[in-house]
Design a protein around this motif. Structure first.
Motif, PDB file in Angstrom:
ATOM      1  N   GLY A 188       1.051  -1.293  -0.220  1.00 12.68           N
ATOM      2  CA  GLY A 188       0.056  -0.072   0.133  1.00 12.68           C
ATOM      3  C   GLY A 188       0.817   1.315   0.193  1.00 12.68           C
ATOM      4  N   ALA A 189       0.113   2.222   0.182  1.00 17.29           N
ATOM      5  CA  ALA A 189       1.153   3.589   0.258  1.00 17.29           C
ATOM      6  C   ALA A 189       2.047   3.651   1.369  1.00 17.29           C
ATOM      7  CB  ALA A 189       0.051   4.780   0.657  1.00 17.29           C
ATOM      8  N   PHE A 190       2.013   3.078   2.434  1.00 15.36           N
ATOM      9  CA  PHE A 190       3.102   3.316   3.535  1.00 15.36           C
ATOM     10  C   PHE A 190       3.969   2.235   3.311  1.00 15.36           C
ATOM     11  CE2 PHE A 190       4.183   3.165   8.230  1.00 15.36           C
ATOM     12  CZ  PHE A 190       4.750   4.374   8.269  1.00 15.36           C
ATOM     13  N   ARG A 242       0.384  -8.870  -2.635  1.00 14.84           N
ATOM     14  CA  ARG A 242      -0.453 -10.137  -2.521  1.00 14.84           C
ATOM     15  C   ARG A 242      -1.078 -10.074  -3.797  1.00 14.84           C
ATOM     16  NH1 ARG A 242      -6.064  -8.785   0.675  1.00 14.84           N
ATOM     17  NH2 ARG A 242      -6.450  -6.706  -0.195  1.00 14.84           N
ATOM     18  N   ARG A 256      -1.301   2.998  -5.552  1.00 13.95           N
ATOM     19  CA  ARG A 256      -1.474   3.376  -4.197  1.00 13.95           C
ATOM     20  C   ARG A 256      -0.421   4.404  -3.548  1.00 13.95           C
ATOM     21  NH1 ARG A 256      -5.538   0.929  -1.363  1.00 13.95           N
ATOM     22  NH2 ARG A 256      -5.682  -1.449  -1.709  1.00 13.95           N
ATOM     23  N   LYS A 264      -1.840   1.470  12.385  1.00 14.98           N
ATOM     24  CA  LYS A 264      -2.128   2.210  13.632  1.00 14.98           C
ATOM     25  C   LYS A 264      -3.361   1.969  13.950  1.00 14.98           C
ATOM     26  CE  LYS A 264       0.962   6.089  12.219  1.00 14.98           C
ATOM     27  NZ  LYS A 264       1.211   7.313  11.667  1.00 14.98           N
ATOM     28  N   SER A 272       3.916  10.895   9.942  1.00 16.25           N
ATOM     29  CA  SER A 272       4.588  10.730   8.516  1.00 16.25           C
ATOM     30  C   SER A 272       3.724  10.361   7.671  1.00 16.25           C
ATOM     31  CB  SER A 272       5.533   9.628   8.684  1.00 16.25           C
ATOM     32  OG  SER A 272       5.143   8.650   9.131  1.00 16.25           O
ATOM     33  N   ALA A 279       2.823   8.999   3.766  1.00 18.94           N
ATOM     34  CA  ALA A 279       3.624   7.932   2.943  1.00 18.94           C
ATOM     35  C   ALA A 279       4.353   9.000   1.763  1.00 18.94           C
ATOM     36  CB  ALA A 279       2.515   7.015   2.155  1.00 18.94           C
ATOM     37  N   ARG A 326      -6.498  10.824   5.652  1.00 18.02           N
ATOM     38  CA  ARG A 326      -7.612   9.932   5.090  1.00 18.02           C
ATOM     39  C   ARG A 326      -8.671  10.067   6.418  1.00 18.02           C
ATOM     40  NH1 ARG A 326      -3.986   5.105   3.501  1.00 18.02           N
ATOM     41  NH2 ARG A 326      -3.276   5.592   5.446  1.00 18.02           N
ATOM     42  N   THR A 337      -8.497   3.460   3.030  1.00 17.99           N
ATOM     43  CA  THR A 337      -8.265   2.868   4.325  1.00 17.99           C
ATOM     44  C   THR A 337      -8.364   4.048   5.387  1.00 17.99           C
ATOM     45  OG1 THR A 337      -6.400   1.286   3.456  1.00 17.99           O
ATOM     46  CG2 THR A 337      -6.114   2.070   5.954  1.00 17.99           C
ATOM     47  N   GLU A 353      -8.560   4.132   9.212  1.00 17.41           N
ATOM     48  CA  GLU A 353      -8.184   3.227  10.678  1.00 17.41           C
ATOM     49  C   GLU A 353      -9.026   3.899  11.631  1.00 17.41           C
ATOM     50  OE1 GLU A 353      -6.922   0.484  10.618  1.00 17.41           O
ATOM     51  OE2 GLU A 353      -4.731   0.475   9.856  1.00 17.41           O
TER      52      GLU A 353
HETATM   53  N1  LIG Z   1      -0.384   6.098   3.939  1.00 15.14           N
HETATM   54  C1  LIG Z   1       0.418   6.751   5.239  1.00 15.14           C
HETATM   55  O1  LIG Z   1       0.610   8.041   4.932  1.00 15.14           O
HETATM   56  C2  LIG Z   1       0.571   6.292   6.252  1.00 15.14           C
HETATM   57  C3  LIG Z   1      -0.026   4.808   6.925  1.00 15.14           C
HETATM   58  N2  LIG Z   1       0.095   4.336   8.160  1.00 15.14           N
HETATM   59  C4  LIG Z   1      -0.489   3.201   8.280  1.00 15.14           C
HETATM   60  O2  LIG Z   1      -0.105   2.250   7.529  1.00 15.14           O
HETATM   61  C5  LIG Z   1      -1.095   1.141   7.473  1.00 15.14           C
HETATM   62  C6  LIG Z   1      -1.315   0.739   6.238  1.00 15.14           C
HETATM   63  O3  LIG Z   1      -2.066   1.969   5.508  1.00 15.14           O
HETATM   64  P1  LIG Z   1      -1.844   2.157   3.845  1.00 15.14           P
HETATM   65  O4  LIG Z   1      -0.588   1.483   3.516  1.00 15.14           O
HETATM   66  O5  LIG Z   1      -1.879   3.669   3.891  1.00 15.14           O
HETATM   67  O6  LIG Z   1      -2.972   1.838   3.168  1.00 15.14           O
HETATM   68  P2  LIG Z   1      -3.289   1.441   1.728  1.00 15.14           P
HETATM   69  O7  LIG Z   1      -4.777   1.352   1.805  1.00 15.14           O
HETATM   70  O8  LIG Z   1      -2.606   2.242   0.904  1.00 15.14           O
HETATM   71  O9  LIG Z   1      -2.663  -0.147   1.601  1.00 15.14           O
HETATM   72  C7  LIG Z   1      -3.257  -1.283   2.282  1.00 15.14           C
HETATM   73  C8  LIG Z   1      -2.449  -2.216   1.829  1.00 15.14           C
HETATM   74  O10 LIG Z   1      -2.623  -3.389   2.464  1.00 15.14           O
HETATM   75  C9  LIG Z   1      -2.750  -4.847   1.598  1.00 15.14           C
HETATM   76  N3  LIG Z   1      -3.505  -5.690   2.252  1.00 15.14           N
HETATM   77  C10 LIG Z   1      -4.695  -5.514   2.737  1.00 15.14           C
HETATM   78  N4  LIG Z   1      -5.109  -6.876   3.579  1.00 15.14           N
HETATM   79  C11 LIG Z   1      -4.044  -7.749   3.210  1.00 15.14           C
HETATM   80  C12 LIG Z   1      -3.912  -8.923   3.507  1.00 15.14           C
HETATM   81  N5  LIG Z   1      -4.805  -9.442   4.082  1.00 15.14           N
HETATM   82  N6  LIG Z   1      -2.845  -9.423   3.111  1.00 15.14           N
HETATM   83  C13 LIG Z   1      -1.768  -8.692   2.530  1.00 15.14           C
HETATM   84  N7  LIG Z   1      -1.971  -7.546   2.246  1.00 15.14           N
HETATM   85  C14 LIG Z   1      -3.237  -6.881   2.436  1.00 15.14           C
HETATM   86  C15 LIG Z   1      -3.630  -4.138   0.544  1.00 15.14           C
HETATM   87  O11 LIG Z   1      -3.256  -5.000  -0.692  1.00 15.14           O
HETATM   88  P3  LIG Z   1      -4.393  -4.473  -1.990  1.00 15.14           P
HETATM   89  O12 LIG Z   1      -3.618  -3.382  -2.656  1.00 15.14           O
HETATM   90  O13 LIG Z   1      -4.019  -6.018  -2.841  1.00 15.14           O
HETATM   91  O14 LIG Z   1      -5.676  -4.521  -1.431  1.00 15.14           O
HETATM   92  C16 LIG Z   1      -2.671  -2.727   0.369  1.00 15.14           C
HETATM   93  O15 LIG Z   1      -1.646  -2.980  -0.511  1.00 15.14           O
HETATM   94  C17 LIG Z   1      -2.306   1.661   8.260  1.00 15.14           C
HETATM   95  O16 LIG Z   1      -2.425   1.368   9.381  1.00 15.14           O
HETATM   96  C18 LIG Z   1      -2.024   3.126   8.169  1.00 15.14           C
HETATM   97  O17 LIG Z   1      -2.635   3.947   9.466  1.00 15.14           O
HETATM   98  C19 LIG Z   1       1.104   4.984   8.887  1.00 15.14           C
HETATM   99  C20 LIG Z   1       1.592   6.083   8.578  1.00 15.14           C
HETATM  100  C21 LIG Z   1       1.476   6.856   7.321  1.00 15.14           C
END
Ligand SMILES: NC(=O)C1=CN([C@@H]2O[C@H](COP(=O)(O)OP(=O)(O)OC[C@H]3O[C@@H](n4cnc5c(N)ncnc54)[C@H](OP(=O)(O)O)[C@@H]3O)[C@@H](O)[C@H]2O)C=CC1
Ligand SMILES: O=C(CO)COP(=O)(O)O
Length: 320
Positions: A9-11, A30, A47, A102, A132, A134, A249, A268, A270
């Motif tokens: 994902g983004a992070f 995945r 993402r 988070k 932070s 992403a 978000r 997403t 949270e």
């Molecule tokens: N974005 C930000 O700026 C920040 C995010 N965070 C935290 O990071 C975490 C992730 O957020 P973020 O990356 O932004 O979210 P996104 O929505 O950008 O991405 C989520 C990712 O998780 C993957 N995913 C979901 N379920 C599964 C699973 N069961 N197995 C494997 N992969 C899975 C998704 O895959 P698919 O693409 O295939 O659906 C996707 O790539 C959150 O808790 C967020 O609070 C923390 C700091 C900064």
């Protein structure tokens, strides 16, 4: 030592980009189509569009390949963490697992470290959290985060390993404080977005951030957190960022609620599930959390923004 990031994902992508400045990094996706698109364009257009993937970053859908490294960053949403761990438990057993999410798990009230401990007792759990976006990390802008781990020696090693040119990590052994701060600030960001979206002004937002911080402290300290952790990057720091930027978000969901607009359910956010989980936990523990309860009612459409403000303003007067 090489690291892998599970979750593209983004992070996860942003962390992998930054860590690639230290050496080879594996980013696991995945979804085969998503991985193929990233390999072809050398960008995560789905993402994290607009940032090229560096040469040291390799993308894979092969979880066995990704889990060969000792240190694995888990960058999936909180409500998906358990299923990731359960699905790949054999490959993840005994590894150093750094949760990057988070939130509080809806059905259990547990944070990421507790979910890791319960699901994979042989793994060594840690948490990376703090203010932070992403996009900022991926673009090489300077950021400071909290790395939390119960094992002080491992925490020090991970701090060395995961610090990069633009990610400065502070360490703590207070995992409870770090996970509570990172989870609860998202709830407060929804509340702040809602007051701004409804046109209630910056003074109302300052009041919510301050009283929200008091609520975060009450909740976290009842769970055993140290107050200085809440005052640090993972608490006060992330609260400040998330409640004041429309890059968040959680804040944007609040804006939509305040304006009476709909919000894309696939994004997403949270804080929505975390508000429900935290409200239930606070009820059980008999902790006063009026803002968290109000956010739950707003998200679940049991209150309008006007009713929510009236209820908060009419609470009994008390000492600060
Ligand atoms: N974005 C930000 O700026 C920040 C995010 N965070 C935290 O990071 C975490 C992730 O957020 P973020 O990356 O932004 O979210 P996104 O929505 O950008 O991405 C989520 C990712 O998780 C993957 N995913 C979901 N379920 C599964 C699973 N069961 N197995 C494997 N992969 C899975 C998704 O895959 P698919 O693409 O295939 O659906 C996707 O790539 C959150 O808790 C967020 O609070 C923390 C700091 C900064
Ligand atoms: O956690 C974040 C900033 O520290 C990202 O916030 P959002 O999940 O609200 O986008």
């Amino acid at each position: 030592m090489s690291v892998s990031v599970l979750g593209s994902g983004a992070f996860g992508t942003a962390l992998a980009i930054s860590l690639a400045g230290n050496g080879p990094v594996t980013l696991w996706a995945r979804d085969t189509n998503h991985a193929s698109a990233m390999k072809a364009s050398r960008e995560n257009e789905k993402r994290l569009p607009g940032v090229p993937l560096p040469d040291h970053l390799s993308v894979t859908t092969d979880i066995a390949e990704a889990t060969r490294n000792e240190t694995l960053l888990l960058a999936v949403p909180m409500q998906k963490l358990r299923s990731l761990l359960v699905e790949h438990s054999e490959l993840l057993a005994g590894k150093t697992l750094v949760a990057c999410c988070k939130g509080i798990e809806l059905n259990t009230g547990l944070g990421p470290i507790a979910v890791l401990n319960k699901t994979l007792p042989s793994a060594k759990p840690a948490l990376l959290t703090g203010p932070s976006f992403a996009d900022d990390i991926a673009r090489g802008l300077p950021t400071a985060l909290t790395l939390a781990c119960d094992d002080a020696a491992l925490c020090k090693d991970l701090q060395q390993q995961l610090t990069t040119a633009n990610l400065r990590l502070y360490r703590t052994t207070d995992t409870t404080g770090a996970e509570q701060g990172g989870a609860l600030k998202n709830v407060m960001a929804i509340a702040c977005g809602a007051v701004i979206g409804a046109g209630l002004g910056d003074s109302a937002r300052a009041a919510l951030m301050t009283r929200g911080y008091a609520e975060m402290q009450r909740m976290a300290m009842a769970c055993g957190a140290r107050p200085e952790t809440l005052a640090g990057l993972s608490g006060f720091g992330d609260l400040t960022l998330t409640c004041s930027s429309d890059l968040s978000r959680n804040y944007r969901l609040g804006l939509a609620i305040g304006r009476g607009e709909t919000f894309d359910p696939s994004v997403t956010v949270e804080g929505a599930a975390t508000a429900r989980a935290a409200a239930a936990k606070a009820d059980e523990m008999k902790i006063d959390t009026p803002i968290t309860q109000t956010v739950t009612n707003l998200v679940d459409q049991r209150l309008t923004i006007g009713e929510a403000v009236a209820l908060l303003m009419k609470r009994p007067l008390k000492e600060e």
